[in-house]
Design a protein around this motif. Structure first.
Motif, mmCIF file in Angstrom:
data_model
loop_
_atom_site.group_PDB
_atom_site.id
_atom_site.type_symbol
_atom_site.label_atom_id
_atom_site.label_comp_id
_atom_site.label_asym_id
_atom_site.label_seq_id
_atom_site.Cartn_x
_atom_site.Cartn_y
_atom_site.Cartn_z
ATOM 1 N N VAL A 195 0.844 -1.199 0.000
ATOM 2 C CA VAL A 195 0.000 0.000 0.000
ATOM 3 C C VAL A 195 0.879 1.249 0.000
ATOM 4 C CG1 VAL A 195 -1.946 -1.045 1.218
ATOM 5 C CG2 VAL A 195 -0.168 0.099 2.532
ATOM 6 N N GLN A 196 0.284 2.297 -0.552
ATOM 7 C CA GLN A 196 0.865 3.628 -0.397
ATOM 8 C C GLN A 196 -0.036 4.380 0.582
ATOM 9 O OE1 GLN A 196 2.223 7.002 -3.466
ATOM 10 N NE2 GLN A 196 0.018 6.793 -3.347
ATOM 11 N N VAL A 197 0.537 4.831 1.679
ATOM 12 C CA VAL A 197 -0.253 5.472 2.725
ATOM 13 C C VAL A 197 -0.339 6.976 2.476
ATOM 14 C CG1 VAL A 197 -0.407 5.933 5.195
ATOM 15 C CG2 VAL A 197 0.459 3.731 4.384
ATOM 16 N N ALA A 198 -1.559 7.486 2.553
ATOM 17 C CA ALA A 198 -1.781 8.925 2.417
ATOM 18 C C ALA A 198 -1.524 9.574 3.772
ATOM 19 C CB ALA A 198 -3.208 9.201 1.956
ATOM 20 N N ASP A 199 -0.307 10.062 3.962
ATOM 21 C CA ASP A 199 0.036 10.584 5.289
ATOM 22 C C ASP A 199 -0.686 11.892 5.610
ATOM 23 O OD1 ASP A 199 1.701 9.956 7.636
ATOM 24 O OD2 ASP A 199 2.500 11.966 7.240
ATOM 25 N N GLU A 200 -1.348 12.489 4.630
ATOM 26 C CA GLU A 200 -2.117 13.708 4.918
ATOM 27 C C GLU A 200 -3.395 13.403 5.693
ATOM 28 O OE1 GLU A 200 -1.491 12.155 1.940
ATOM 29 O OE2 GLU A 200 -2.061 13.608 0.405
ATOM 30 N N SER A 204 4.734 2.141 1.227
ATOM 31 C CA SER A 204 5.311 3.409 0.776
ATOM 32 C C SER A 204 4.479 4.535 1.362
ATOM 33 C CB SER A 204 5.374 3.479 -0.756
ATOM 34 O OG SER A 204 4.095 3.529 -1.319
ATOM 35 N N LEU A 205 5.081 5.697 1.470
ATOM 36 C CA LEU A 205 4.387 6.820 2.104
ATOM 37 C C LEU A 205 4.323 8.011 1.164
ATOM 38 C CD1 LEU A 205 6.151 5.523 4.890
ATOM 39 C CD2 LEU A 205 4.144 6.769 5.672
ATOM 40 N N HIS A 206 3.147 8.635 1.144
ATOM 41 C CA HIS A 206 2.962 9.837 0.331
ATOM 42 C C HIS A 206 2.832 11.026 1.272
ATOM 43 C CE1 HIS A 206 1.749 12.577 -2.720
ATOM 44 N NE2 HIS A 206 1.514 11.653 -3.633
ATOM 45 N N ALA A 207 3.781 11.951 1.151
ATOM 46 C CA ALA A 207 3.763 13.130 2.025
ATOM 47 C C ALA A 207 2.591 14.041 1.649
ATOM 48 C CB ALA A 207 5.078 13.885 1.880
ATOM 49 N N ILE A 245 9.566 3.375 -0.246
ATOM 50 C CA ILE A 245 9.467 4.580 -1.081
ATOM 51 C C ILE A 245 8.797 5.711 -0.300
ATOM 52 C CG2 ILE A 245 8.367 5.593 -3.146
ATOM 53 C CD1 ILE A 245 8.477 2.847 -4.478
ATOM 54 N N ILE A 246 9.314 6.921 -0.462
ATOM 55 C CA ILE A 246 8.603 8.135 -0.029
ATOM 56 C C ILE A 246 8.345 8.966 -1.279
ATOM 57 C CG2 ILE A 246 8.850 10.359 1.122
ATOM 58 C CD1 ILE A 246 10.271 9.049 3.382
ATOM 59 N N THR A 247 7.107 9.417 -1.416
ATOM 60 C CA THR A 247 6.738 10.214 -2.589
ATOM 61 C C THR A 247 6.303 11.604 -2.142
ATOM 62 O OG1 THR A 247 5.990 8.196 -3.659
ATOM 63 C CG2 THR A 247 5.255 10.277 -4.631
ATOM 64 N N LEU A 275 16.218 5.240 1.401
ATOM 65 C CA LEU A 275 14.919 4.963 0.793
ATOM 66 C C LEU A 275 14.943 5.435 -0.644
ATOM 67 C CD1 LEU A 275 12.949 6.853 3.531
ATOM 68 C CD2 LEU A 275 12.634 4.428 3.163
ATOM 69 N N ILE A 276 13.946 5.012 -1.396
ATOM 70 C CA ILE A 276 13.758 5.570 -2.732
ATOM 71 C C ILE A 276 12.915 6.841 -2.572
ATOM 72 C CG2 ILE A 276 12.726 5.207 -5.009
ATOM 73 C CD1 ILE A 276 15.046 3.373 -4.638
ATOM 74 N N LEU A 277 13.485 7.970 -2.926
ATOM 75 C CA LEU A 277 12.773 9.251 -2.840
ATOM 76 C C LEU A 277 12.239 9.600 -4.229
ATOM 77 C CD1 LEU A 277 11.967 11.905 -1.406
ATOM 78 C CD2 LEU A 277 14.276 12.754 -1.910
ATOM 79 N N CYS A 278 10.909 9.709 -4.333
ATOM 80 C CA CYS A 278 10.284 9.998 -5.624
ATOM 81 C C CYS A 278 9.584 11.352 -5.601
ATOM 82 C CB CYS A 278 9.230 8.945 -5.959
ATOM 83 S SG CYS A 278 9.889 7.339 -6.409
#
Lengths: 54, 225
Positions: free
Chosen positions: B33-38, B67-70, B106-108, B154-157
């Motif tokens: 999953v990609q987590v919506a950190d907002e 993975s995390l989405h800022a 991953i951090i996006t 980490l992979i920074l995207c």
């Protein structure tokens, strides 16, 4: 949902398959729709014979 | 060789917890999953040490990726005030530490955009031109600072949302260097030929793709679905 709009995935997916993409994130919400999109994506990948990436 | 379908995650937004999202992913054939950190209820800052250990253990046991989405504008690279920047980079520092702790890969981030204004005759006037070099420098320094914080752990995207000619110029010196990668939201790059072309030319740096569809009418976006 993936495949329900105007984006031409049959053109896009073979291009992406050439890259070493680590994560294809389905940004379709809620997750039940993401699950349906996963099935749609699987059908496309199979039909395009893209199971194996680089 | 890899199977594309082994690398498909979903965007966790309405899930009760990150762990329950990972469990749903695992049960239903997603790779993670990609987590919506907002979303406050999913914010890493609300997750205690026991739950962090559980996340890491579940991820290790099942192979499910996190993975995390800022957040979007709240941590924009177009913020120029030193006091605000201090808070933003403290946030990033904590986000990176959490990601490393739980084994996220991953951090996006979105880059954000300059603030737009209206005048009495123009509905949306671009930002004051005297601020252009200030924004350019803020973006350049911000990217450098974030890359240093990540330090290869980490992979920074960076996602293409709101990218344009100027932002691509700033990013370009890092793309291909191994410290900054691309996240391609294909639907959001519609109508932006320069951005699309850049991503096509730098496919080797595309490490994440956001998949969804869109509708448009008379060339204007109606909905992203």
């Amino acid at each position: 949902m993936i495949g329900s709009g105007e984006l031409d995935f049959t053109q896009l997916l073979p291009i992406l398959a050439r890259a070493d993409v680590l994560d294809y994130c389905i940004e379709v919400r809620p997750r039940e729709k993401a699950l349906q999109s996963l099935a749609a994506l699987r059908r496309m990948v199979t039909e395009l014979d893209l199971e194996e990436g680089p | 060789m890899f199977d594309i379908m082994d690398r498909v995650s979903y965007h966790a937004v309405y899930d009760d917890t990150i762990l329950s999202a990972l469990q749903f992913a695992h049960l239903n054939g997603f790779s993670g999953v990609q987590v919506a950190d907002e979303c406050p209820h999913l914010s890493f800052n609300r997750i205690g040490s026991t739950d962090r250990e559980q996340l890491k253990a579940f991820s290790n046991k099942t192979g499910c990726n996190l993975s995390l989405h800022a957040p979007d504008e709240a941590v924009s690279f177009f913020i120029t005030d030193d006091l605000l920047l201090e808070g933003i980079f403290n946030y990033y520092k904590a986000l990176i530490a959490f990601s490393v702790e739980v084994g996220a890969h991953i951090i996006t981030v979105h880059l954000g955009s300059p603030v737009l204004f209206r005048t009495d005759s123009i509905p949306e006037e671009p930002y004051p031109q005297q601020d252009r070099p200030v924004y350019h420098e803020a973006l350049r320094l911000g990217i450098d600072r974030l890359i240093n914080l990540v330090d290869g752990r980490l992979i920074l995207c960076v996602e293409n949302y709101k990218m344009d000619h100027e932002t691509l110029q700033v990013l370009d010196r890092h793309i291909g260097a191994g410290d900054l990668f691309l996240c391609w939201d294909v639907a959001k790059s519609r109508g932006k030929p320069e951005v699309q072309e850049y991503f096509l030319q730098h496919l080797d740096s595309v490490k994440q793709v956001h998949l969804h569809d869109f509708w448009q009418r008379e060339g204007k976006l109606v909905a992203i679905v």
